[in-house]
Write an enzyme that holds these catalytic residues in place. Sequence first.
Site, PDB file in Angstrom:
ATOM      1  N   HIS A 152       0.853  -1.185   0.000  1.00 55.63           N
ATOM      2  CA  HIS A 152       0.000   0.000   0.000  1.00 55.63           C
ATOM      3  C   HIS A 152       0.887   1.233   0.000  1.00 55.63           C
ATOM      4  O   HIS A 152       1.952   1.255   0.600  1.00 55.63           O
ATOM      5  CB  HIS A 152      -0.904   0.018   1.242  1.00 55.63           C
ATOM      6  CG  HIS A 152      -2.065   0.947   1.095  1.00 55.63           C
ATOM      7  ND1 HIS A 152      -1.963   2.288   1.358  1.00 55.63           N
ATOM      8  CD2 HIS A 152      -3.328   0.746   0.667  1.00 55.63           C
ATOM      9  CE1 HIS A 152      -3.126   2.871   1.111  1.00 55.63           C
ATOM     10  NE2 HIS A 152      -3.981   1.957   0.696  1.00 55.63           N
ATOM     11  N   ASP A 201      -7.952  -5.057  -0.208  1.00 48.88           N
ATOM     12  CA  ASP A 201      -8.443  -5.946  -1.272  1.00 48.88           C
ATOM     13  C   ASP A 201      -8.113  -7.413  -1.054  1.00 48.88           C
ATOM     14  O   ASP A 201      -8.616  -8.271  -1.783  1.00 48.88           O
ATOM     15  CB  ASP A 201      -7.848  -5.495  -2.620  1.00 48.88           C
ATOM     16  CG  ASP A 201      -8.399  -4.138  -3.026  1.00 48.88           C
ATOM     17  OD1 ASP A 201      -7.603  -3.205  -3.240  1.00 48.88           O
ATOM     18  OD2 ASP A 201      -9.636  -4.002  -3.078  1.00 48.88           O
TER      19      ASP A 201
HETATM   20  C1  SDX Z   1      -6.069   0.136  -3.125  1.00 49.95           C
HETATM   21  O1  SDX Z   1      -4.167   4.586  -2.221  1.00 49.95           O
HETATM   22  C2  SDX Z   1      -5.137   4.020  -1.633  1.00 49.95           C
HETATM   23  O2  SDX Z   1      -5.591   4.440  -0.580  1.00 49.95           O
HETATM   24  C3  SDX Z   1      -5.705   2.805  -2.363  1.00 49.95           C
HETATM   25  C4  SDX Z   1      -6.769   2.016  -1.618  1.00 49.95           C
HETATM   26  C5  SDX Z   1      -8.022   2.838  -1.384  1.00 49.95           C
HETATM   27  O3  SDX Z   1      -8.752   2.516  -0.426  1.00 49.95           O
HETATM   28  O4  SDX Z   1      -8.317   3.712  -2.238  1.00 49.95           O
HETATM   29  O5  SDX Z   1      -6.259   1.588  -0.367  1.00 49.95           O
HETATM   30  C6  SDX Z   1      -7.200   0.797  -2.418  1.00 49.95           C
HETATM   31  O6  SDX Z   1      -5.795   0.470  -4.248  1.00 49.95           O
HETATM   32  C7  SDX Z   1      -5.238  -0.872  -2.379  1.00 49.95           C
HETATM   33  C8  SDX Z   1      -4.039  -1.401  -3.223  1.00 49.95           C
HETATM   34  C9  SDX Z   1      -4.570  -2.507  -4.141  1.00 49.95           C
HETATM   35  N1  SDX Z   1      -3.474  -2.900  -5.104  1.00 49.95           N
HETATM   36  C10 SDX Z   1      -2.858  -4.074  -4.978  1.00 49.95           C
HETATM   37  O7  SDX Z   1      -3.043  -4.867  -4.076  1.00 49.95           O
HETATM   38  C11 SDX Z   1      -1.874  -4.354  -6.113  1.00 49.95           C
HETATM   39  C12 SDX Z   1      -0.569  -4.921  -5.551  1.00 49.95           C
HETATM   40  N2  SDX Z   1       0.156  -3.876  -4.822  1.00 49.95           N
HETATM   41  C13 SDX Z   1       0.908  -2.971  -5.528  1.00 49.95           C
HETATM   42  O8  SDX Z   1       1.088  -2.991  -6.858  1.00 49.95           O
HETATM   43  C14 SDX Z   1       1.547  -1.829  -4.743  1.00 49.95           C
HETATM   44  O9  SDX Z   1       1.851  -2.267  -3.491  1.00 49.95           O
HETATM   45  C15 SDX Z   1       0.698  -0.576  -4.677  1.00 49.95           C
HETATM   46  C16 SDX Z   1       0.299  -0.125  -6.038  1.00 49.95           C
HETATM   47  C17 SDX Z   1      -0.510  -0.819  -3.847  1.00 49.95           C
HETATM   48  C18 SDX Z   1       1.530   0.510  -4.013  1.00 49.95           C
HETATM   49  O10 SDX Z   1       2.559   0.785  -4.865  1.00 49.95           O
HETATM   50  P1  SDX Z   1       3.650   1.918  -4.510  1.00 49.95           P
HETATM   51  O11 SDX Z   1       3.286   2.630  -3.263  1.00 49.95           O
HETATM   52  O12 SDX Z   1       3.864   2.732  -5.745  1.00 49.95           O
HETATM   53  O13 SDX Z   1       4.910   1.073  -4.164  1.00 49.95           O
HETATM   54  P2  SDX Z   1       5.942   0.546  -5.223  1.00 49.95           P
HETATM   55  O14 SDX Z   1       5.205  -0.027  -6.387  1.00 49.95           O
HETATM   56  O15 SDX Z   1       6.928   1.614  -5.465  1.00 49.95           O
HETATM   57  O16 SDX Z   1       6.590  -0.658  -4.412  1.00 49.95           O
HETATM   58  C19 SDX Z   1       7.633  -0.418  -3.489  1.00 49.95           C
HETATM   59  C20 SDX Z   1       8.449  -1.716  -3.522  1.00 49.95           C
HETATM   60  C21 SDX Z   1       8.914  -2.091  -4.925  1.00 49.95           C
HETATM   61  O17 SDX Z   1      10.078  -2.875  -4.780  1.00 49.95           O
HETATM   62  P3  SDX Z   1      11.545  -2.143  -4.808  1.00 49.95           P
HETATM   63  O18 SDX Z   1      11.572  -1.250  -6.025  1.00 49.95           O
HETATM   64  O19 SDX Z   1      11.649  -1.408  -3.503  1.00 49.95           O
HETATM   65  O20 SDX Z   1      12.533  -3.291  -4.895  1.00 49.95           O
HETATM   66  O21 SDX Z   1       7.617  -2.814  -3.085  1.00 49.95           O
HETATM   67  C22 SDX Z   1       7.475  -3.739  -4.159  1.00 49.95           C
HETATM   68  C23 SDX Z   1       7.807  -2.997  -5.421  1.00 49.95           C
HETATM   69  O22 SDX Z   1       8.277  -3.896  -6.431  1.00 49.95           O
HETATM   70  N3  SDX Z   1       6.058  -4.150  -4.153  1.00 49.95           N
HETATM   71  C24 SDX Z   1       5.635  -5.391  -4.347  1.00 49.95           C
HETATM   72  C25 SDX Z   1       4.243  -5.332  -4.185  1.00 49.95           C
HETATM   73  N4  SDX Z   1       3.873  -4.084  -3.916  1.00 49.95           N
HETATM   74  C26 SDX Z   1       5.002  -3.353  -3.904  1.00 49.95           C
HETATM   75  N5  SDX Z   1       6.291  -6.534  -4.638  1.00 49.95           N
HETATM   76  C27 SDX Z   1       5.536  -7.645  -4.771  1.00 49.95           C
HETATM   77  N6  SDX Z   1       4.167  -7.679  -4.626  1.00 49.95           N
HETATM   78  C28 SDX Z   1       3.513  -6.533  -4.333  1.00 49.95           C
HETATM   79  N7  SDX Z   1       2.187  -6.566  -4.190  1.00 49.95           N
END
Ligand code: SDX
Length: 429
Positions: A307, A364
């Site tokens: 998140h 989710d």
């Molecule tokens: C919602 O914003 C809100 O409030 C949203 C929400 C709402 O109520 O409106 O809460 C609802 O959208 C919840 C999120 C649902 N999405 C998912 O579950 C999809 C999977 N998660 C992600 O793709 C990710 O975690 C996000 C999009 C939710 C957040 O992404 P960020 O904040 O841009 O973080 P990032 O992509 O920069 O990740 C940081 C690191 C990265 O690795 P490094 O570059 O540090 O090596 O964490 C890793 C990412 O690769 N990472 C994951 C991951 N999520 C982040 N690695 C594996 N699996 C994951 N799910």
Amino acid sequence: MSETARIILDGNEYELPVITGSEGEKAIDISKLRGMTGYITLDSGFKNTGSTKSAITFLDGEKGILRYRGYPIEQLAEKASFLEVAYLLIYAELPNKTQLDWFTDSITMHTLVHEDMRRFFEAFPTDSHPMGILSSMISSLSTFYPESQNPNRPFADIEMTIHRLIAKLPTLAAQAYKNNNGHPIMYPKNDLSYTENFLHMMFGLPSSNYEVDPVISDALNKLLILHADHEQNCSASTVRIVGSSQANLYSSISAGIAALWGPLHGGANQAVIEMLETIKNDGGDLQKWVDKAKDKTDSFRLMGFGHRVYKNFDPRAKIIKKAADDVLDKLGMDDPLIDIAKQLETVALQDEYFVKRGLYPNVDFYSGIIYRALGIPTDMFTVMFAIGRLPGWIAQWKEMMENGDPIGRPRQIYTGANNRDYVPVNERK
Ligand code: SDX
């Protein structure tokens, strides 16, 4: 003495005001930065950038706090009705009995949609994703109520639009489901509560007397409350920026629905179930999939994990996880996917990759388990998220309009070609 931040650019020192929110959050106000220094800031994805001041929702990512207008989500999910929470988000205070009755009656009296919209449903391919139908239908409401397109209309007209949206979204959502399944649509019934009415329109049939199970209706009420707002998330920011051009509220909400559809945002609840089914069908080797999620060369991510704000736990996920157990228990159901989800959570949270990055189950991760138990089909999960998030989107839009926020128009740093002259086509290489 007001707090300031000092920066030194090209040997010159500049002072910028620091603002502090009601929960002690601090921001450097850079609204005059470019005029003072010629510099802008750059922050892809706005990870460190506030777009506005807001009094609607407070969340603390480190402590896992979420409050709507100061009320903890745990209390609202346990004690309130969804329409009470919708009123709270939009009007800033919990309604008294008279106000709640007025609001509930107004919503109830506007649940029907124009019969001409039936033709729109029939024009969609039968396997259309309901989110694509819904964003189209909501935007088309602005054509049935053209007065909503006037940016200077009185608040009473705006309020009618707000009530129409809250009243009609469940009706349109249920009609999308019925149309895709070739079932006759069910009209709203004014003697049912908001969640009972939605379940009736979804699962009722003209040939039978559908009885709403209070366990299901109560679980749906809790889920809608937990999804009702989440400050400046992707879809709320989309609603604000579209609304900031003085586009009508129906079109702004339609844009929010489109943004929510993405699997990185609200579409994650559908993606989680599809992921769990893939893992189950692949033999259930959880470590294999956790390793895939960590592998930068693999596009697979653990859906429902991580998140932007919550880096310890998403308070909604904790409530939904418990509610999933309760609902399955009360309905006497057993869903192998919840066991896989819990094992996956355990394996991931023992892995340094996830712990170091603060990746925990988000809203989710378990919500799809409950929706399945309630009989909601997978491609309707994000529609459920939209029904829950609608009052939050409306509250964010209303606050933006009342604050007189300017049209959203970010700057950029240009990295393309420098000045060059046109070359006629027959002289190009
Ligand atoms: C919602 O914003 C809100 O409030 C949203 C929400 C709402 O109520 O409106 O809460 C609802 O959208 C919840 C999120 C649902 N999405 C998912 O579950 C999809 C999977 N998660 C992600 O793709 C990710 O975690 C996000 C999009 C939710 C957040 O992404 P960020 O904040 O841009 O973080 P990032 O992509 O920069 O990740 C940081 C690191 C990265 O690795 P490094 O570059 O540090 O090596 O964490 C890793 C990412 O690769 N990472 C994951 C991951 N999520 C982040 N690695 C594996 N699996 C994951 N799910």
